[in-house]
Design a protein around this motif. Structure first.
Motif, PDB file in Angstrom:
ATOM      1  N   TYR A  92       0.820  -1.217   0.000  1.00  0.00           N
ATOM      2  CA  TYR A  92       0.000   0.000   0.000  1.00  0.00           C
ATOM      3  C   TYR A  92       0.857   1.273   0.000  1.00  0.00           C
ATOM      4  O   TYR A  92       0.427   2.307  -0.498  1.00  0.00           O
ATOM      5  N   GLU A  93       2.059   1.179   0.544  1.00  0.00           N
ATOM      6  CA  GLU A  93       2.995   2.304   0.416  1.00  0.00           C
ATOM      7  C   GLU A  93       3.370   2.492  -1.049  1.00  0.00           C
ATOM      8  O   GLU A  93       3.424   3.611  -1.559  1.00  0.00           O
ATOM      9  N   LEU A  94       3.627   1.379  -1.727  1.00  0.00           N
ATOM     10  CA  LEU A  94       3.981   1.409  -3.149  1.00  0.00           C
ATOM     11  C   LEU A  94       2.859   2.034  -3.976  1.00  0.00           C
ATOM     12  O   LEU A  94       3.105   2.764  -4.933  1.00  0.00           O
ATOM     13  N   GLU A 114      -2.834   2.347  15.190  1.00  0.00           N
ATOM     14  CA  GLU A 114      -1.634   3.013  14.687  1.00  0.00           C
ATOM     15  C   GLU A 114      -1.991   3.706  13.364  1.00  0.00           C
ATOM     16  O   GLU A 114      -2.645   3.125  12.507  1.00  0.00           O
ATOM     17  N   ILE A 115      -1.547   4.947  13.234  1.00  0.00           N
ATOM     18  CA  ILE A 115      -1.810   5.723  12.025  1.00  0.00           C
ATOM     19  C   ILE A 115      -0.479   6.048  11.348  1.00  0.00           C
ATOM     20  O   ILE A 115       0.449   6.530  12.006  1.00  0.00           O
ATOM     21  N   MET A 116      -0.380   5.772  10.050  1.00  0.00           N
ATOM     22  CA  MET A 116       0.799   6.178   9.294  1.00  0.00           C
ATOM     23  C   MET A 116       0.365   7.033   8.114  1.00  0.00           C
ATOM     24  O   MET A 116      -0.563   6.679   7.385  1.00  0.00           O
ATOM     25  N   ARG A 117       1.031   8.168   7.942  1.00  0.00           N
ATOM     26  CA  ARG A 117       0.749   9.049   6.811  1.00  0.00           C
ATOM     27  C   ARG A 117       1.800   8.798   5.737  1.00  0.00           C
ATOM     28  O   ARG A 117       2.991   8.763   6.016  1.00  0.00           O
ATOM     29  N   ARG A 118       1.338   8.624   4.502  1.00  0.00           N
ATOM     30  CA  ARG A 118       2.231   8.225   3.416  1.00  0.00           C
ATOM     31  C   ARG A 118       3.227   9.312   3.024  1.00  0.00           C
ATOM     32  O   ARG A 118       4.350   9.018   2.600  1.00  0.00           O
TER      33      ARG A 118
END
Length: 233
Positions: A92-94, A114-118
């Motif tokens: 999903y990062e890709l 957990e939240i990560m912003r691309r």
């Protein structure tokens, strides 16, 4: 028998726009998509030990995903068991999904995610209470951030020059050059032949000095304003 504005189709609203999108925002991990354009704005990935724990996470995530969708946010909940969480994260990062939410067993107990912003790859853990509103605001923050980042990069790579010698030296370094042009095809063709640079555009917006009449760097003839030169690659 008079001048009028032409009506024509655009050659740009196709693969050129997609290429510009990829080159402007993406990084070594893959795409970075503006939230307003991303087909999937939020992906949710569970981390679980067994089927019973997955069912509990499913039930918790279902409500969060539903609220996000009510806000007009596109969400994908990927609880497929044929890929490990680490593979999903990288995938999903890709693909450039702007926000990733993760819920594991400990999160389930603590009512957190957990939240990560691309755009920055920053992670944080937050309570599930009000997380939908937080994600909505975060998407707008990401949208603004990647725009400002791209704008800053572009502006830092625009250089003003006043002489043709300066122009020839600067064009080898790349980027955009703001220089005066006398408005003739002959001068533009000469610059292209000698430097491989062409006028990329006449900016709608520019600082006052760039809009002030001056002298063409090549011919010394009057120039109405500065224009942007660059090499096409």
């Amino acid at each position: 028998n008079k001048l009028d504005y032409v009506w024509a189709t655009s050659w740009g609203v196709s693969t050129r726009l997609m290429g510009a999108l990829i080159m402007t925002h993406s990084d070594d991990n893959g795409l970075v998509l503006p939230p307003h354009l991303a087909p999937i704005q939020v992906v949710i990935v569970p981390i679980y030990k067994n089927d019973e724990q997955l069912k509990q996470i499913d039930a918790k995530v279902e409500g969060i995903a539903a609220k996000l969708r009510e806000m007009g946010i596109s969400v994908k909940y990927d609880n497929a068991d044929n890929k490990r969480p680490g593979f999903k994260f990288a995938d999903y990062e890709l693909k450039g999904v702007p926000v990733r939410l993760v819920m594991g067993g400990r999160d389930l107990e603590n009512n957190t995610m957990e939240i990560m912003r691309r755009d920055t790859l920053e992670k944080e853990t937050r309570s599930c209470e009000g997380i939908e509103e937080y994600v909505k605001n975060l998407l707008e923050e990401i949208q603004a951030n990647i725009y400002q980042k791209a704008l800053k990069y572009r502006n830092e790579h625009i250089v003003k020059v006043d002489t043709y010698d300066e122009f020839k030296e600067q064009i080898e370094k790349g980027g955009f050059i703001l220089a005066h042009w006398d408005g003739t095809t002959e001068t533009e063709e000469r610059i292209k032949e000698e430097t491989k640079a062409t006028i990329r555009c006449i900016p709608f917006e520019a600082d006052e000095e760039s809009l002030t009449p001056g002298v063409d760097m090549v011919t010394g003839k009057p120039s109405a304003r500065r224009v942007l030169f660059a090499r096409a690659y």
